[in-house]
Design a protein around this motif. Sequence first.
Motif, PDB file in Angstrom:
ATOM      1  N   SER A  68       4.730  -1.683 -16.588  1.00  0.00           N
ATOM      2  CA  SER A  68       4.952  -1.367 -14.986  1.00  0.00           C
ATOM      3  C   SER A  68       6.274  -0.854 -14.932  1.00  0.00           C
ATOM      4  N   GLU A  69       6.812  -0.154 -13.755  1.00  0.00           N
ATOM      5  CA  GLU A  69       8.082   0.324 -13.298  1.00  0.00           C
ATOM      6  C   GLU A  69       9.079  -0.729 -13.462  1.00  0.00           C
ATOM      7  N   LYS A  70       8.851  -1.869 -12.715  1.00  0.00           N
ATOM      8  CA  LYS A  70       9.634  -2.975 -12.833  1.00  0.00           C
ATOM      9  C   LYS A  70      10.031  -3.452 -13.934  1.00  0.00           C
TER      10      LYS A  70
END
Length: 218
Positions: A68-70
Motif C-alpha cells: 500500500s502507499e502508506k
Amino acid sequence: MQYKKNSEEDIMEDLYKYEKELYKENYKLIGGVDEVGRGPLVGPVVAACCVLPSDFYLEGLTDSKKLSEKKRDIFFEYIKEHAIAYGVGVVSPERIDEINIYEASREAMIIAIKEVQKQIPLEVVLVDAMPLNIDIKSISIIHGDALSISIAAASVIAKVTRDKMMYELDKKYPEYGFASHKGYPTKKHIEAINKYGLIEGYRKTYGPVKKVLEEKNE
C-alpha cells in the motif's frame, strides 16, 4: 505431510536467498537495483540501487507494487535510514523518446549504481530482469523485486521517489489528476489529455500522446 511455505517468516527467508549465497562467496557490498515508470505517459523513469547490511530485516518488505502507499512511505524512510548506501537514477521523458524506454530504464539503473559507487566500493549487483553491461559482477533475476530483499528495497525507493515527482506535478496541474494515476494511461488521464492538451514532460513516442500530437497537426 508437506506444508506449503506461506508464512511471513518463510517468505522473508526466501527474500534473502541470493544475498546469502553471495555472502558465502565473501561478497559483502551487494546492491539491489530496480526501476519504476516504464508505463506512464508523462515524467521520467526512475531507478534505485540499494545496499543493505547483512542483518537487515523489515517484515513485510516485498515488490513495491504489492505494498500500500502508506506502507511504501513508511518503508521508504526505514530503508533510507538503515541502508549502507543507496542511489537514484532519473532519465527524462526527452531521453526516453530519444533512446526508447527499455534503454532509458537501463540507463537509469546504471546512473543509480554509479551514485552508490561514489559512496562505497560496490562489489556485485542484483538486477530485476534487466541485463547490464557494467564493470562489476551483475546477476539478472526475473521477478527480482519479489525474490531479493535488496531489489525489493530498491523498488520501494524508486517507486516512492517517482510518486513524489508526480505529486509535485499534480500541484502545478491538478486538472490532470497526476496524484491519483501517477501518469499511467488511465481512462481519466486520457480524458484530461484530450480536454486540456499536453504539458511539458509527456513522452511523445507513447501511443496516446502521439495520437494527440497527430490530431493537433492535422
